[in-house]
Design a protein around this motif. Structure first.
Motif, short mmCIF file in Angstrom:
data_model
loop_
_atom_site.label_atom_id
_atom_site.label_comp_id
_atom_site.label_asym_id
_atom_site.label_seq_id
_atom_site.Cartn_x
_atom_site.Cartn_y
_atom_site.Cartn_z
N GLY A 1 2.16 95.93 -9.06
CA GLY A 1 1.28 94.85 -8.61
C GLY A 1 2.01 93.56 -8.30
N ASN A 2 3.29 93.49 -8.67
CA ASN A 2 4.08 92.28 -8.38
C ASN A 2 5.53 92.70 -8.30
OD1 ASN A 2 5.40 89.86 -8.22
ND2 ASN A 2 4.23 88.86 -9.84
N SER A 3 6.01 92.95 -7.10
CA SER A 3 7.35 93.51 -6.91
C SER A 3 8.46 92.57 -7.36
CB SER A 3 7.55 93.88 -5.43
OG SER A 3 7.39 92.71 -4.62
N ASP A 4 8.15 91.29 -7.56
CA ASP A 4 9.18 90.33 -7.97
C ASP A 4 9.32 90.23 -9.48
OD1 ASP A 4 9.66 89.70 -5.32
OD2 ASP A 4 8.09 88.16 -5.31
N ARG A 5 8.41 90.88 -10.22
CA ARG A 5 8.42 90.72 -11.67
C ARG A 5 8.92 92.00 -12.34
NH1 ARG A 5 4.80 91.91 -15.66
NH2 ARG A 5 3.28 92.58 -14.11
N ALA A 6 9.85 91.86 -13.27
CA ALA A 6 10.33 92.98 -14.09
C ALA A 6 10.49 92.47 -15.51
CB ALA A 6 11.64 93.52 -13.54
N LEU A 7 11.01 93.31 -16.37
CA LEU A 7 11.18 92.90 -17.76
C LEU A 7 12.27 91.84 -17.88
CD1 LEU A 7 11.16 96.31 -19.70
CD2 LEU A 7 9.26 94.74 -19.33
N SER A 8 12.00 90.85 -18.71
CA SER A 8 13.04 89.88 -19.03
C SER A 8 14.02 90.53 -19.99
CB SER A 8 12.43 88.64 -19.68
OG SER A 8 11.85 88.98 -20.94
N GLU A 9 15.13 89.87 -20.24
CA GLU A 9 16.13 90.41 -21.17
C GLU A 9 15.53 90.59 -22.57
OE1 GLU A 9 20.54 89.19 -22.94
OE2 GLU A 9 19.84 88.35 -21.05
N GLU A 10 14.72 89.63 -22.98
CA GLU A 10 14.08 89.71 -24.29
C GLU A 10 13.09 90.87 -24.34
OE1 GLU A 10 11.28 86.95 -27.26
OE2 GLU A 10 12.06 86.13 -25.38
N GLN A 11 12.33 91.07 -23.26
CA GLN A 11 11.38 92.17 -23.22
C GLN A 11 12.09 93.52 -23.21
OE1 GLN A 11 9.33 90.83 -19.67
NE2 GLN A 11 7.46 90.35 -20.84
N GLU A 12 13.23 93.57 -22.55
CA GLU A 12 14.00 94.81 -22.53
C GLU A 12 14.54 95.14 -23.92
OE1 GLU A 12 18.13 96.12 -20.51
OE2 GLU A 12 16.48 95.79 -19.08
N GLU A 13 14.98 94.12 -24.65
CA GLU A 13 15.44 94.33 -26.02
C GLU A 13 14.29 94.79 -26.91
OE1 GLU A 13 17.16 90.65 -27.21
OE2 GLU A 13 19.00 90.92 -26.01
N GLN A 14 13.11 94.23 -26.69
CA GLN A 14 11.94 94.65 -27.45
C GLN A 14 11.60 96.11 -27.14
OE1 GLN A 14 8.51 92.18 -26.79
NE2 GLN A 14 7.20 93.35 -28.18
N ALA A 15 11.70 96.49 -25.87
CA ALA A 15 11.43 97.88 -25.49
C ALA A 15 12.45 98.82 -26.13
CB ALA A 15 11.47 98.01 -23.97
N ALA A 16 13.70 98.38 -26.21
CA ALA A 16 14.74 99.20 -26.85
C ALA A 16 14.46 99.37 -28.33
CB ALA A 16 16.11 98.57 -26.63
N ARG A 17 13.94 98.33 -28.97
CA ARG A 17 13.58 98.44 -30.39
C ARG A 17 12.41 99.41 -30.58
NH1 ARG A 17 14.67 92.80 -30.30
NH2 ARG A 17 12.44 92.31 -30.07
N GLN A 18 11.45 99.37 -29.65
CA GLN A 18 10.33 100.31 -29.73
C GLN A 18 10.81 101.74 -29.53
OE1 GLN A 18 6.81 99.91 -30.50
NE2 GLN A 18 7.31 102.09 -30.69
N PHE A 19 11.77 101.94 -28.62
CA PHE A 19 12.34 103.27 -28.43
C PHE A 19 12.97 103.76 -29.72
CE2 PHE A 19 15.82 106.17 -27.54
CZ PHE A 19 15.25 107.07 -26.65
#
Length: 286
Positions: free
Chosen positions: A120-138
């Motif tokens: 829905g928004n091609s310019d938006r992706a995960l921030s570095e902090e959000q990616e780290e949070q996703a890695a912790r969830q993994f």
């Protein structure tokens, strides 16, 4: 029980008297579910394929303990979704090229999270902090450090995220069973004095839903998660401390939480604790 957050102090939960599969009463080998009131014969569970091989011994051992065992209805969080919600989730998997019934590596998981963030928004992706949070969830979904997340655990995680996104709070509360409300109430009363608990205790309670009992027999193929108050000196507590290497940060006692608020803020984590899997399907904050 209705959608209110109150719970009578004299509430009693009575399990069903007949096996949910064959609808026959037999005193021996009836396994009660720790989430709902259904009970099952081990032979019926085997015949339906819900327990296989030597896993019946593990179910027998855990079903009558404080930890308990979740039946195949409660163990599957995907069943909480409506037909429309399931269609939405399936559509997301197709658009993000996720292959059903296949395990996901960390790379797969992060790629999927980036793709869903950009929908829905091609310019938006995960921030570095959000990616780290996703890695912790993994990592929480892969507690045995096998390097991949099994499909049922991934599906449960995504089902919970969709419920969080689409369902109003009262709708989520209606998903809780009387047993879950009782356990939550016991946790609340054990951690507070009076009618409130601190915000720090609230967060600790949310983590307590996922304390794992140590697996004594390596060959066991069924695992369970603790869902309720747990003593700091118990073996399960010491085991959980070893799993979570970083202790919970000390939080300022700035906010106190009453029972209705505690239940509202904990409901998604109570639901996430239903599966028998060792995986933490939705890691609480902190």
């Amino acid at each position: 029980m209705g959608c209110g957050t109150g719970l009578p102090s004299d509430a009693q939960v009575v399990n069903d008297e007949m096996c949910d599969v064959c609808e026959v009463w037999t005193a021996e080998s009836l396994f009660p579910c720790r989430v709902c009131t259904r009970v099952f014969h081990d032979g019926c569970l085997r015949r339906m394929g819900y327990i296989q091989g030597d896993s019946a011994a593990e179910v027998t051992e855990t079903a009558h303990t404080e930890t308990g065992w979740s039946c195949h209805y409660c163990d599957n969080l995907n069943l909480l979704l409506t037909e429309e919600e399931m269609y939405s989730l399936t559509e997301t998997f197709q658009q993000c090229k996720v292959i059903p019934d296949c395990s996901l590596t960390l790379e797969d998981f992060l790629r999927y999270r980036h793709q869903t963030a950009k929908r829905g928004n091609s310019d938006r992706a995960l921030s570095e902090e959000q990616e780290e949070q996703a890695a912790r969830q993994f990592a929480a979904l892969d507690p045995e450090h096998r390097g991949h997340v099994e499909w049922p655990d991934f599906l449960s995680h995504e089902s919970l995220l969709l419920l969080q996104q689409l369902r109003p709070q009262n709708s989520l509360l209606r998903l809780l069973t009387v047993k879950e409300r009782e356990r939550a109430r016991a946790t609340f009363l054990a951690r507070g004095s009076g009618s409130t608990i601190s915000e720090a205790e609230c967060h600790r309670a949310q983590h307590s839903w996922f304390c794992k009992r140590p697996i004594e027999a390596p060959s066991c193929s069924v695992s369970v998660s603790h869902v309720g108050p747990i003593a700091d000196s118990s073996p399960a507590s010491s085991s959980s401390k070893s799993q979570d290497k970083a202790p919970l940060p000390t939080e300022p006692e700035s906010r106190f939480v009453d029972w209705p608020t505690f239940l509202q803020e904990s409901v998604i984590y109570i639901l996430a604790a239903r599966p028998n899997s060792l995986a933490i399907h939705l890691k609480p904050p902190g």
